[in-house]
Design a protein around this motif. Sequence first.
Motif, PDB file in Angstrom:
ATOM      1  N   TYR A  52      12.457  -6.083   6.010  1.00  0.00           N
ATOM      2  CA  TYR A  52      11.862  -6.743   7.174  1.00  0.00           C
ATOM      3  C   TYR A  52      11.004  -7.960   6.809  1.00  0.00           C
ATOM      4  CZ  TYR A  52      10.884  -7.042  12.090  1.00  0.00           C
ATOM      5  OH  TYR A  52      10.835  -7.481  13.387  1.00  0.00           O
ATOM      6  N   PRO A  53      10.270  -7.939   5.692  1.00  0.00           N
ATOM      7  CA  PRO A  53       9.520  -9.152   5.327  1.00  0.00           C
ATOM      8  C   PRO A  53      10.406 -10.390   5.166  1.00  0.00           C
ATOM      9  CG  PRO A  53       8.679  -7.300   4.099  1.00  0.00           C
ATOM     10  CD  PRO A  53       9.913  -6.815   4.824  1.00  0.00           C
ATOM     11  N   LYS A  54      11.648 -10.198   4.739  1.00  0.00           N
ATOM     12  CA  LYS A  54      12.571 -11.329   4.623  1.00  0.00           C
ATOM     13  C   LYS A  54      12.925 -11.872   6.008  1.00  0.00           C
ATOM     14  CE  LYS A  54      14.379  -9.667   0.284  1.00  0.00           C
ATOM     15  NZ  LYS A  54      15.445  -9.003  -0.425  1.00  0.00           N
ATOM     16  N   LEU A  55      13.086 -10.975   6.976  1.00  0.00           N
ATOM     17  CA  LEU A  55      13.352 -11.413   8.345  1.00  0.00           C
ATOM     18  C   LEU A  55      12.136 -12.135   8.921  1.00  0.00           C
ATOM     19  CD1 LEU A  55      15.330 -11.419  10.728  1.00  0.00           C
ATOM     20  CD2 LEU A  55      14.302  -9.253  11.455  1.00  0.00           C
ATOM     21  N   VAL A  56      10.944 -11.654   8.617  1.00  0.00           N
ATOM     22  CA  VAL A  56       9.710 -12.309   9.071  1.00  0.00           C
ATOM     23  C   VAL A  56       9.610 -13.710   8.468  1.00  0.00           C
ATOM     24  CG1 VAL A  56       7.187 -12.245   8.932  1.00  0.00           C
ATOM     25  CG2 VAL A  56       8.458 -10.172   9.507  1.00  0.00           C
ATOM     26  N   GLU A  57       9.960 -13.834   7.213  1.00  0.00           N
ATOM     27  CA  GLU A  57       9.935 -15.151   6.561  1.00  0.00           C
ATOM     28  C   GLU A  57      10.899 -16.119   7.251  1.00  0.00           C
ATOM     29  OE1 GLU A  57      11.222 -16.905   2.239  1.00  0.00           O
ATOM     30  OE2 GLU A  57      10.203 -14.963   2.271  1.00  0.00           O
ATOM     31  N   PHE A  58      12.036 -15.612   7.689  1.00  0.00           N
ATOM     32  CA  PHE A  58      13.032 -16.441   8.353  1.00  0.00           C
ATOM     33  C   PHE A  58      12.638 -16.769   9.789  1.00  0.00           C
ATOM     34  CE2 PHE A  58      16.776 -16.603  11.158  1.00  0.00           C
ATOM     35  CZ  PHE A  58      17.376 -17.751  10.670  1.00  0.00           C
ATOM     36  N   ALA A  59      12.228 -15.758  10.553  1.00  0.00           N
ATOM     37  CA  ALA A  59      12.058 -15.921  12.003  1.00  0.00           C
ATOM     38  C   ALA A  59      10.623 -16.050  12.466  1.00  0.00           C
ATOM     39  CB  ALA A  59      12.714 -14.756  12.721  1.00  0.00           C
ATOM     40  N   GLY A  60       9.642 -15.812  11.615  1.00  0.00           N
ATOM     41  CA  GLY A  60       8.248 -15.941  12.026  1.00  0.00           C
ATOM     42  C   GLY A  60       7.891 -15.000  13.154  1.00  0.00           C
ATOM     43  N   ALA A  61       7.276 -15.552  14.215  1.00  0.00           N
ATOM     44  CA  ALA A  61       6.807 -14.740  15.338  1.00  0.00           C
ATOM     45  C   ALA A  61       7.939 -14.017  16.044  1.00  0.00           C
ATOM     46  CB  ALA A  61       6.042 -15.606  16.329  1.00  0.00           C
ATOM     47  N   GLY A  62       9.157 -14.506  15.956  1.00  0.00           N
ATOM     48  CA  GLY A  62      10.285 -13.820  16.562  1.00  0.00           C
ATOM     49  C   GLY A  62      10.525 -12.452  15.959  1.00  0.00           C
ATOM     50  N   ALA A  63      10.018 -12.242  14.752  1.00  0.00           N
ATOM     51  CA  ALA A  63      10.173 -10.952  14.087  1.00  0.00           C
ATOM     52  C   ALA A  63       8.866 -10.169  14.018  1.00  0.00           C
ATOM     53  CB  ALA A  63      10.717 -11.148  12.669  1.00  0.00           C
ATOM     54  N   THR A  64       7.723 -10.831  14.129  1.00  0.00           N
ATOM     55  CA  THR A  64       6.450 -10.113  13.999  1.00  0.00           C
ATOM     56  C   THR A  64       5.937  -9.567  15.318  1.00  0.00           C
ATOM     57  OG1 THR A  64       5.179 -12.159  14.209  1.00  0.00           O
ATOM     58  CG2 THR A  64       5.697 -11.415  11.974  1.00  0.00           C
ATOM     59  N   VAL A  65       6.290 -10.200  16.426  1.00  0.00           N
ATOM     60  CA  VAL A  65       5.751  -9.782  17.719  1.00  0.00           C
ATOM     61  C   VAL A  65       6.407  -8.514  18.263  1.00  0.00           C
ATOM     62  CG1 VAL A  65       5.441 -10.499  20.117  1.00  0.00           C
ATOM     63  CG2 VAL A  65       4.925 -12.088  18.278  1.00  0.00           C
ATOM     64  N   PRO A  66       7.727  -8.331  18.192  1.00  0.00           N
ATOM     65  CA  PRO A  66       8.327  -7.119  18.767  1.00  0.00           C
ATOM     66  C   PRO A  66       7.886  -5.845  18.050  1.00  0.00           C
ATOM     67  CG  PRO A  66       9.988  -8.791  18.370  1.00  0.00           C
ATOM     68  CD  PRO A  66       8.731  -9.251  17.682  1.00  0.00           C
ATOM     69  N   LEU A  67       8.300  -4.719  18.589  1.00  0.00           N
ATOM     70  CA  LEU A  67       7.902  -3.424  18.040  1.00  0.00           C
ATOM     71  C   LEU A  67       8.363  -3.217  16.609  1.00  0.00           C
ATOM     72  CD1 LEU A  67       8.466  -1.292  21.211  1.00  0.00           C
ATOM     73  CD2 LEU A  67       6.298  -1.700  20.072  1.00  0.00           C
ATOM     74  N   LEU A  68       9.469  -3.811  16.233  1.00  0.00           N
ATOM     75  CA  LEU A  68       9.885  -3.731  14.829  1.00  0.00           C
ATOM     76  C   LEU A  68       8.801  -4.321  13.932  1.00  0.00           C
ATOM     77  CD1 LEU A  68      13.604  -4.840  15.159  1.00  0.00           C
ATOM     78  CD2 LEU A  68      12.816  -2.639  14.324  1.00  0.00           C
ATOM     79  N   GLY A  69       8.174  -5.385  14.379  1.00  0.00           N
ATOM     80  CA  GLY A  69       7.091  -6.012  13.624  1.00  0.00           C
ATOM     81  C   GLY A  69       5.890  -5.099  13.504  1.00  0.00           C
ATOM     82  N   PHE A  70       5.604  -4.337  14.551  1.00  0.00           N
ATOM     83  CA  PHE A  70       4.509  -3.364  14.499  1.00  0.00           C
ATOM     84  C   PHE A  70       4.789  -2.312  13.435  1.00  0.00           C
ATOM     85  CE2 PHE A  70       2.331   0.496  15.952  1.00  0.00           C
ATOM     86  CZ  PHE A  70       1.027   0.023  16.048  1.00  0.00           C
ATOM     87  N   GLY A  71       6.010  -1.814  13.422  1.00  0.00           N
ATOM     88  CA  GLY A  71       6.388  -0.838  12.399  1.00  0.00           C
ATOM     89  C   GLY A  71       6.299  -1.414  11.005  1.00  0.00           C
ATOM     90  N   ASN A  72       6.727  -2.666  10.846  1.00  0.00           N
ATOM     91  CA  ASN A  72       6.626  -3.337   9.558  1.00  0.00           C
ATOM     92  C   ASN A  72       5.168  -3.470   9.131  1.00  0.00           C
ATOM     93  OD1 ASN A  72       7.505  -5.030   7.288  1.00  0.00           O
ATOM     94  ND2 ASN A  72       6.577  -6.685   8.467  1.00  0.00           N
ATOM     95  N   THR A  73       4.295  -3.800  10.068  1.00  0.00           N
ATOM     96  CA  THR A  73       2.866  -3.925   9.751  1.00  0.00           C
ATOM     97  C   THR A  73       2.294  -2.579   9.335  1.00  0.00           C
ATOM     98  OG1 THR A  73       2.667  -5.749  11.315  1.00  0.00           O
ATOM     99  CG2 THR A  73       0.628  -4.670  10.635  1.00  0.00           C
ATOM    100  N   LEU A  74       2.727  -1.492   9.975  1.00  0.00           N
ATOM    101  CA  LEU A  74       2.302  -0.157   9.552  1.00  0.00           C
ATOM    102  C   LEU A  74       2.700   0.104   8.102  1.00  0.00           C
ATOM    103  CD1 LEU A  74       3.264   2.022  12.657  1.00  0.00           C
ATOM    104  CD2 LEU A  74       0.969   1.712  11.743  1.00  0.00           C
ATOM    105  N   ALA A  75       3.950  -0.179   7.777  1.00  0.00           N
ATOM    106  CA  ALA A  75       4.439   0.060   6.415  1.00  0.00           C
ATOM    107  C   ALA A  75       3.681  -0.803   5.403  1.00  0.00           C
ATOM    108  CB  ALA A  75       5.934  -0.231   6.330  1.00  0.00           C
ATOM    109  N   LYS A  76       3.452  -2.062   5.755  1.00  0.00           N
ATOM    110  CA  LYS A  76       2.725  -2.962   4.859  1.00  0.00           C
ATOM    111  C   LYS A  76       1.296  -2.474   4.645  1.00  0.00           C
ATOM    112  CE  LYS A  76       1.317  -7.793   4.490  1.00  0.00           C
ATOM    113  NZ  LYS A  76       1.253  -9.079   5.201  1.00  0.00           N
ATOM    114  N   GLY A  77       0.645  -2.025   5.723  1.00  0.00           N
ATOM    115  CA  GLY A  77      -0.719  -1.513   5.609  1.00  0.00           C
ATOM    116  C   GLY A  77      -0.808  -0.291   4.719  1.00  0.00           C
ATOM    117  N   VAL A  78       0.155   0.605   4.857  1.00  0.00           N
ATOM    118  CA  VAL A  78       0.175   1.807   4.018  1.00  0.00           C
ATOM    119  C   VAL A  78       0.398   1.425   2.560  1.00  0.00           C
ATOM    120  CG1 VAL A  78       1.475   3.917   3.499  1.00  0.00           C
ATOM    121  CG2 VAL A  78       0.868   3.374   5.865  1.00  0.00           C
ATOM    122  N   ARG A  79       1.347   0.517   2.329  1.00  0.00           N
ATOM    123  CA  ARG A  79       1.642   0.084   0.962  1.00  0.00           C
ATOM    124  C   ARG A  79       0.398  -0.511   0.293  1.00  0.00           C
ATOM    125  NH1 ARG A  79       4.901  -4.063   1.757  1.00  0.00           N
ATOM    126  NH2 ARG A  79       6.491  -2.724   2.628  1.00  0.00           N
TER     127      ARG A  79
END
Length: 122
Positions: A52-79
């Motif tokens: 997912y970080p690769k998709l965020v790098e490509f799409a920016g806010a288009g990938a961070t704002v939806p719920l998938l982005g929330f899940g990615n932020t959870l995983a990043k925070g845990v890591r």
Amino acid sequence: MTILIALLKAFLVGGLICAIGQIFIDYTKLTPARILTGYVVAGVILGGVGLYPKLVEFAGAGATVPLLGFGNTLAKGVREAIQEEGLLGVLTGGLGATAAGIAAAIFFSLIMALIFKPKSKN
């Protein structure tokens, strides 16, 4: 021109994510709550394996704002919390990383409830 391309990428990726959710609503018997939960879990999994970080790098806010982005932020925070705090980070990292978003959702929900006086459908 690069701003226009970035906006286009964000719009297309975010739109595709939403379109997939709409397809699930229209053509399956899944409830919206299950679809939302599935999106968050998918974001955690994709973030956890590093896709997912690769998709965020490509799409920016288009990938961070939806719920998938929330899940990615959870995983990043845990890591990150595991690296700093060890095993205790599994319990604290996700909440710490998403606290601002959760607080904003609660705050704005309260404001809307005060303005619009929600009523039961019964």
